[in-house]
Structure formats: C-alpha cells, structure tokens
Design a protein around this motif. Structure first.
Motif, PDB file in Angstrom:
ATOM      1  N   HIS A 281      13.775 -47.174  33.112  1.00 44.51           N
ATOM      2  CA  HIS A 281      14.333 -45.945  32.582  1.00 44.51           C
ATOM      3  C   HIS A 281      15.803 -46.081  32.213  1.00 44.51           C
ATOM      4  CE1 HIS A 281      14.448 -41.984  31.144  1.00 44.51           C
ATOM      5  NE2 HIS A 281      15.674 -41.991  31.616  1.00 44.51           N
ATOM      6  N   HIS A 330       8.973 -40.930  36.386  1.00 44.41           N
ATOM      7  CA  HIS A 330       8.244 -40.097  35.427  1.00 44.41           C
ATOM      8  C   HIS A 330       7.346 -40.943  34.529  1.00 44.41           C
ATOM      9  CE1 HIS A 330      12.094 -40.243  32.723  1.00 44.41           C
ATOM     10  NE2 HIS A 330      11.360 -41.305  32.543  1.00 44.41           N
ATOM     11  N   HIS A 331       7.494 -42.256  34.635  1.00 47.66           N
ATOM     12  CA  HIS A 331       6.577 -43.141  33.905  1.00 47.66           C
ATOM     13  C   HIS A 331       5.321 -43.418  34.723  1.00 47.66           C
ATOM     14  CE1 HIS A 331       9.570 -44.106  30.788  1.00 47.66           C
ATOM     15  NE2 HIS A 331      10.434 -43.988  31.786  1.00 47.66           N
TER      16      HIS A 331
END
Ligand code: HEM
Ligand SMILES: [Cu+2]
Lengths: 598, 218, 115
Positions: A281, A330-331
């Motif tokens: 990220h 969030h991945h």
C-alpha cells in the motif's frame, strides 16, 4: 550555521568526467543519472506495454492467436510488476527525483554522487536479472504481481521454480538500488538546500518526492524480507509461508536440491500477504505522491496562478504518507484474516480519503478563474486530476468491506487500480517530460505531436478502462485466461466490450510510439527552448546554462527569497517572479522575510 | 542539547534553510536514515518470527535447553549466547571510546580502539559459527528439528544469519575505516567518520539486544 | 550545542554505561531461570528496553542530538508497533482456527533436548 555550510556546498568536490565512459555511463552527475534511469525505465515500460497487448489479444479473441495459458499468466505478472516497480517507481524517483532534487533546491549535486551512480547501475542489474527470468528453465513466474504463496512456488504455476527466483532476486536488488538512491534524495533535501530555501519554500514536486522516498525507505524492507523468506521456502525448504499441502501439490525446489527436506508444514500464507501489503500500500503512494507534487507544479505554472493552499498541500502529503502505513489490509478483505480487521482497515482507508480529497479541491481551486495556458504539460495535468478523481471514487467503493467482497478480484478492481495508479501517474510522467524536456535538452518537444499523443492517450485510456467497471459489475473475474465465448456464462455485451477494449489498447499502445519518436526527433530538430520557456519560477529554470552543466550553478549557489508560486503577483512587472529574486520593502530595498536565520 | 528548553528548537530547525539537522554532517545524517530503514528490515524479520511461532500448532522448542552448554558436567543454559552478548557489549564500549578519542584528535588511540572493536566483532562471528555448527550437528535444519515446530530452525538460521552478515560487514567496514584513518585520509576533518561507523556498529549491538530477548529468552 | 564540534563527552559516562549494560545483561540472562509467566516476560521486555535505551541514548549519542533529529528517528518506528500489534492478533486468530478445524493439540509440549 548557513554561513559555514554554504561555502562547503559551493566547494563540493565534483568528479570531473574525463572520457565518454565517465561522462555518460559511469557519470556521477545527477542529471545524467536521471536520464539513465529514465531511458531504462521507459525501455522496460515498453516491454510491459507489449505484454499488455499479448493479454488483450487473448481476451479479445480467445484462442485465436494461439496464446497459451502459461504465457498469459506470465504476461500479466511481468506486466504488473514492471509497471509498478521498474517503470513508475524508477521513473518518478530515479528520474524525476534525481533530476529535480538538486536543481530545485539549489544544490550542486546529490550529497553522495558516487553512491548515486552506483544506484543506477544496481537498478540496471535488477532489470537484467528480471529479464533473465525469460531465459531460465520454465520461464518467468506467472504468480501475479502479488506473488502470493503457496501457489507462487507450487508446481503448476508457470515459473514456479527458477522464474520466481529471478523475480525475487531482482526485487531484492532493486531495493538495494532504491535505498542507495533514496538515502541520497532524503539527505540532500534535508541537509543540502541553498540559502533561503526553507522546507516550506520547496516546490511541491520536491515535497512529493521527499515523502515518497521516505515511504520507500520504510516500506521496501517489508518486501525485501518477504522476498528473502520466499526464496528460503523455495530453495532451502523452510515453511515460513507454506502450510501443510497435500502431496499431489508438492512444490519448492529444495526437495530436489537438499537432502532430507520434508513436506511443507505449519507456515502462514497470510503472513506473506500482510508483509506484502505493508509494503504494497505505501508503494501505491510512492507512485502517487511524486505525481501529486509534480502535477501541482505543472498546474500552477501553466495556470499562471499560485497553487491554492500550499501549506495544506504539504500537510496533506505528510498525512497521506503517515496514514498509508495503517491501511494495508484493505487488500485482504477476502483473504480470511482476523474478522475485526475489516472494520479497522475500512475506517483508516476512508480517513485517508480526506487529505486526498483536499488535494483534489486545491488543484481545482488553483484552476478556478485562472489564466490557463493549454500547453501539452497542462493538458496532461488536467487529465491527471480527472483520471485520479475517477479512480479515487471507485476506491471509496472498494474500501468498504461489504462492497468489496463481491467486487474483489473482478475487472472492477482492474479498472480501479489502472485509473488511480496506472494511468494517472503515467499521465504525470508524460506531463513532466513535456515540461522539463526543454531544460534537459535545450529543445522543445514538438507541440502537434504532443497534442496528438495526449488525445490518443487520454481518450484511449478511458475507452480501455471505463468499460471495465461494467465488466466488473457483471462479475468478470480478474486474472482469467479465458473469459469464455458462449453467452450462457458470459453476456454478449461483455464479449463485445472485451473486443472493443482490446482495439483501444492497441491504439493507445501504438500512440506511445509517437511520443518516443517525438523524444528522439526533437532532440536533434526541436525548437531551441531558451532558459525558461514556460516562464516558471522554480530554481531549475534559473541555471546559468541550459542544459545545466555539471555543478549546476557556476561558482555561487543561488539565494532563495520567496516560495515557488509567485505568479500573477499584483503590481509586479511580469506575471511570474522567480524564487531567487529579492523581495523589495517599502523603501525599495531588498528585504528578507520569512527565512529563519539559524 | 536535548533538554526541555531545546524542544522549541524543533520548529526552528525544521523551519530553517540549508540544513534541518543542525551540525550533522551529510554522512552521519545518511547513516541515521539508513539505520532507520534497516530497523524496518529487522523488525519485519522479528514480526515474521513472532507470527510463525504463534500460528504453528506444533510446540516451540525450548531455547534455553537447546542453547545450553555442558560445563564440568553441569548443563548451563544459554551459556554461549551470554558470552556472545557480553562480547558484543564490550565491542560497543571500545567503539564508543574510539569515537571519543577521534574527536579528541588522538588518532593513535582511536585506531587501536577501532581495531579492538573489529576483533570483538570477529570473535562474535566465530562464536556464532560454532553455534551454527553445534546446532547443525544436532540435527537442526531450516526445515526440521528433533524437538518441535520446524519454524524454529528456519527463524534461527534466518535471523541470526542476517544479523551475522551485518556483523561481518561491520567488521570489514571497521577495518577499512581504521586503515583510512591511520593513513591520514580524514586528518582535515573532525574524524566524524568514526562516529558514523560507530553508529552502524552500535546498531548491530542494538539489534542483538532484541534478538537475545525475543529469540533466546522468550 | 555540542554536536557542532562533534560528540565530546567525558569518558566516565561511557564507562558507567558500559558497566550498566553488563549488569542489565546479566539480569536479563537471569530471567531465564524464572518460571514462564507475566513476571518473566515483563522483565525480559524491561531489561531489553533499558539496554536498547542506553545504547541508543548514550553510545549512539542520540540523547545529545537536537530534538529535530530525535523526533525524526523515533517517530517512524511507530508504524512498526501497528504492524506488530495487528500481526499479534492475526497470528492468534490463525492459531485458533487451526486448533478448531485441524484438531491439533493446543497443549503439546516440545520434546526434551538431549545434547
Ligand atoms: C495501455 C496500457 C495498459 C493496458 C492495456 C493494460 C492491460 C492490463 C491487463 C489486460 C491486465 C490483466 C488483467 C487480468 O487478466 O486480470 C493488467 C494487469 C495489471 N496492470 Fe495493466 N495495463 C496497462 C497499463 C498499466 C499501467 C500503467 C500500470 C501501472 C501501475 C499497470 C498495472 C497493472 C497491474 C499491477 C496489473 C495486475 C497484474 C496482476 O494481476 O498480477 N498496467 N493490465
Ligand atoms: Cu492499498
């Protein structure tokens, strides 16, 4: 103290080139190194472009071109990795970073030019190792750019033996190269600015590069560590990431090479995913922040207006940088992680949208009622803002767990990340090249070709990625070799779109050759640019020579008296005032304001 | 000087021109930033170790027994590791003194102390080699051992190996710097180069503190 | 500002810290003889941080640097605390699912070590 340090910088010993080799190959001049980084990155970038054609051929006309599944897998893996790391990261930091940092700060060079030189050559080595993957038994890896184990090293995945090794090794070497370059950029920005150049007078390009480099120095370690551990899993037989796997799927190279290795057992695949995204990220912002910075400068210069909310822009960059370390999972909403994590990471992800939105507002407000010059760099800058907004909005959807679950691993995701971290930063790179090419070479790029290139690229990328959102909604999965040709499973509309997208992809790709041709031809035939063709204010346009010579500034470093955004100042003779022009007080004498003596 | 009153200097320093870290030479600033990055590397290694140790359902071998040495018929836990720890601390002490003598421009003493540091570093690596040898001969491999979770060996070899590489590189770095100081390459400076190599060396010791606590004692 | 002329401090400070490090290392070694439990783990962490603090503050001279540098170096590792904390939760969760679904024995103990 400035009194003691400036003469030191002015007298900084520079390695004088004596031959062609030391001037253009083993050069220690940051400007030459920047061009080396740029050319290499563009060359691998073209390869990644060709790989995307291979994929689009297969998707548009499944089976017609005889593309094997393995080739498809290998192509999207290499395409993704090259685009993210070897093109975008290397270009934005290695090339823009190297070129702009010393020039915009009024420094002679990077603080350690020798290390900087080595950095490029190590980067080149990492590219060579990456491409060597094509020549090892089994070919390059087809694990996807995320390289998730277990499948990355299990038999059945293309390149699960030597291909993955070349990929991991290449990444590790890249990280070494990045570290050498990055330490230089950060130290130069913090310790080698010229007189009067406070941090809050730096152009936003430098702020973006600075924050991105710091992110890189702190995030790449996680990738390095996961690369080391996966290499060990594959070649030494450890089980860091490998859980017990049924014997039919046995993987890893160690079995054949080391006596006594037994089956994998007890490792944690989720560990890899966490480490990867703890890097991954921030990596998105390593690419985005320099783009944010550069585009702010392009917009301000070509809109003849100061950037709206400079301080807020700086703090937004810093806030995004900090937050980017706590949003990584969030991945992984569908990865089976701890059930509480979804809430935590969705929250942080949505919080990061705030500083990002601030930046978008400020770009828009800078353009508001400005005296805009629609030059080619400006076109690309505006295109960036539009594209980034589109990609950012879909990001809000994907950031919410409940919305992401059905959309994850569909073409909606492909559309999202291409918009926000693929196309958007590429547009800035193009804009930046059109903007600074005159300084680098002393000649302008051809305007007509530039406009042609712009419209093909801008409209073309929308033709490619807009329909992909729809494909995602109807459920077309990402990374599938064959989307199917019967309308029983795959609606006719989607089949039609797939063909259309492919055609657009070929056109956009071909248009890039216009750009390359422009770069080459203008180098010899371009209109002479003069010192400051865009009438910009930052220091790189104030060098005594164009292109700047080794050492940049003659015997005295410039002195900075103002920020980089004095455009259209009421009462001024010109509509721009360069940073090294002294301020005048009421008595008509130059007056120092704001620079803090130390 | 880091004092409460000094706090006000933060804004002044970060708000000033030319340099942010006042009085810090380029090389020293760069070394500090590098060490920050390296901190992230070692922390990721240790986090990975924590994760695999927690996730594995196999029992974790008892480090205190694994790393015991038998002296005079008596099994002493972690004996070698304790000696290695003291050795590394000693080397940190000599390093700190080398820096000090460097700034006093006492070149001769500084060089000798750097060499002493390198010597202790070399001793450390040798003891580590012995430790590896002993474990390997007892059947510990990166992929298995006779006592419990196989990740024990994997983490052991990876973490101590990576630390050992840092120590070895440090020894080489120290020797090079000692040679160059001796040759007079830095006579025109304050010998801040000794402080820079010292930072690296102390960092290696620092990492060992964490490895000692988390891998050997925990 | 001491750092301007390099880091010059009386040798006695170094000797004091050196001795201190020896003592604390001895103490942390001694924790190995305690029973597993909060007490032992707490002491391990305590001694670890004391040692690390000494090394960074005195040997690496961070204590004598200006706050601008101190903060620049000490704040970023905060990101690591988040990583460690979350990975702690995550790995516990993975472990629980393994116990739950694979029926592995949560109370298994390591085999005794015979040299
Ligand atoms: C003309 C331009 C481009 C085209 C036609 C294109 C096309 C594609 C296609 C077809 C895929 C595979 C989708 C799938 O099967 O799941 C893909 C994946 C990907 N692309 Fe692009 N792309 C382009 C530019 C870029 C750029 C500039 C980036 C920079 C970030 C990028 C990054 C990626 C990544 C990260 C993946 C994922 C790879 C994976 O799934 O492992 N692409 N692209
Ligand atoms: Cu992300």
């Amino acid at each position: 103290m400035a009194q003691a340090e400036i003469p030191y910088q002015e007298a900084m010993p520079l390695h004088d080139p004596h031959s062609w080799v030391t001037k253009y190959w083993y050069s220690q001049d940051h400007k030459v190194i920047a061009v080396q980084y740029g050319i290499t990155a563009m060359a691998v970038g073209l390869l990644a472009l060709v790989l995307s054609w291979i994929m689009r051929l297969q998707i548009g006309w499944p089976g017609v071109f005889g593309i094997e599944p393995a080739l498809y897998y290998q192509s999207f893996t290499m395409h993704g990795m090259i685009m993210v790391i070897y093109l975008l990261t290397a270009f934005l930091l290695g090339s823009f970073g190297n070129y702009l940092v010393p020039l915009m700060l009024g420094a002679r060079d990077m603080v350690f030019p020798f290390v900087n030189m080595i950095s490029y050559h190590v980067y080149l080595l990492s590219v060579i190792i990456l491409l060597a993957g094509y020549f090892v038994p089994g070919g390059v890896t087809g694990a996807g750019w995320t390289l998730y184990p277990p499948q990355a090293i299990l038999t059945g995945t293309p390149g699960a033996d030597w291909g993955i090794a070349s990929m991991l090794l290449s990444l590790a070497v890249f990280i070494v190269a990045f570290t050498m370059g990055g330490l230089n950029y950060v130290t130069t920005i913090l310790q080698a600015r010229t007189r009067g150049m406070t941090l809050m007078r730096m152009p936003l390009s430098i702020w973006g590069i600075f924050a991105a480099t710091v992110l890189g120095l702190l995030a790449f370690p996680a990738l390095f560590v996961s690369a080391v551990m996966m290499l060990l899993d594959n070649f030494v037989g450890t089980s860091f990431f490998m859980p017990a796997i049924s014997s039919a799927l046995e993987g890893g190279m160690a079995g054949g090479m080391i006596e006594g290795t037994d089956a994998y057992e007890g490792g944690s695949p989720l560990l890899f995913q966490h480490l990867f995204w703890f890097f991954g990220h921030p990596e998105v912002y390593i690419v985005a922040l320099p783009a944010f910075g550069v585009v702010s400068d392009l917009i301000s210069v070509h809109a003849r207006k100061n950037i709206f909310g400079y301080r807020l822009m700086v703090w937004a960059i810093v806030a995004i940088g900090v937050l980017s370390f706590i949003v990584w999972a969030h991945h992984m909403y569908v990865a089976g992680m701890h059930p509480y994590f979804g809430f935590f990471f969705a929250t942080t992800t949505l919080v990061i949208a705030v500083p990002t939105a601030i930046k978008v507002y400020n770009w828009t407000l800078t353009l508001w009622r400005a005296n805009i010059r629609f030059t080619v760099p400006m076109l690309f800058a505006i295109a960036f803002v539009i594209t980034f907004v589109v990609g950012g909005l879909t990001g809000l959807f994907l950031g919410n767990v409940i919305v992401d679950v059905p959309l994850s691993d569909t073409y909606f995701v492909v559309a999202h990340f291409h918009m926000v971290m693929g196309v958007a930063p590429i547009l800035v790179i193009f804009g930046g090249i059109y903007h600074w090419y005159p300084k680098i070479t002393g000649r302008m790029l051809n305007d007509t070709l530039g406009r042609l290139h712009f419209w093909f690229t801008f409209l073309g990328t929308y033709a490619i990625y807009f329909p992909m959102h729809y494909l995602g909604f109807v459920g077309v999965p990402r990374r599938y070799y064959d989307h199917g040709t019967t309308s029983a499973f795959y609606p006719e509309s989607a089949q039609f779109l797939d063909k259309g997208i492919s055609v657009a992809a070929f056109i956009v790709g071909a248009a890039q050759f216009l750009f390359i041709a422009n770069l080459v031809v203008s180098y010899f035939r371009g209109k002479p640019a003069g010192d400051n063709p865009w009438e910009a204010t930052s220091l790189e346009w104030r060098t005594p020579q164009t292109p700047p010579v080794h050492g940049n500034w003659g015997d005295k470093l410039p002195t900075v008296h103002r920020w980089a955004y004095d455009f259209s100042v009421p009462g001024a003779e010109q509509d721009f005032i360069p940073q090294d022009v002294p301020r005048e007080g009421a008595d008509g004498k130059p007056q120092e304001k704001g620079a803090v003596a130390s | 000087m880091a004092s409460a009153a000094g706090h006000a200097t933060i804004i002044r320093d970060w708000g000033s021109d030319v340099t942010t870290f006042k009085g810090v030479p380029w090389g020293k600033a760069m070394m500090w930033i590098f060490l920050l990055s390296d901190t992230f590397i070692f922390s990721c290694f240790l986090t990975a170790y924590m994760t695999v140790r927690t996730t594995t359902a196999e029992p974790w071998p008892n480090a205190s027994e694994v790393f015991s040495l038998t002296v005079l018929g008596q099994s002493v836990p972690l004996l070698l590791i304790a000696i290695m720890t003291f050795d590394l601390i000693t080397s940190s002490g000599t390093m700190a003194m080398a820096v000090n003598y460097g700034y006093r421009r006492d070149k001769k003493k500084a060089v000798r102390l750097i060499l002493a540091t390198a010597f202790f570093g070399f001793v450390f690596v040798s003891m580590q080699a012995f430790e590896w040898y002993k474990l390997i001969s007892e059947g510990v491999r990166p992929f298995k051992n006779n006592w419990g979770a196989e990740q024990f060996g994997a983490c052991f070899f990876m973490i101590t190996g990576f630390h050992g590489l840092h120590v070895s590189a440090g020894v080489a770095y120290l020797l090079i710097i000692a040679h160059r100081v001796h040759k007079g390459k830095y006579d025109h400076t304050n010998y801040e180069i000794i402080e820079i190599v010292g930072l690296y060396w102390h960092f290696v010791d620092l990492v060992w503190v964490f490895i000692f606590a988390f891998f050997y004692l925990w | 500002m001491s750092s301007e002329v390099g880091q010059q401090h009386p040798l006695s400070i170094y000797f004091a810290v050196w001795v201190g490090l020896f003592i604390v290392s001895g103490l942390s070694y001694a924790t190995d003889f305690l029973q597993d439990g909060l007490m032992r783990w707490g002491l391990i962490l305590l001694f670890m941080f004391v040692k690390a603090g000494y090394i960074v503050a005195i040997f690496m001279h961070l204590k004598y640097e200006r706050w601008a540098l101190i903060y620049a170096l000490l704040l970023p590792p905060g990101a690591l605390l988040v990583l460690v904390g979350l990975m702690w939760m995550e790995s516990d969760y993975t472990w629980l699912t393994r116990i739950e679904y694979f029926g592995e024995d949560p109370y298994a103990v390591a085999k005794p070590v015979v040299h």
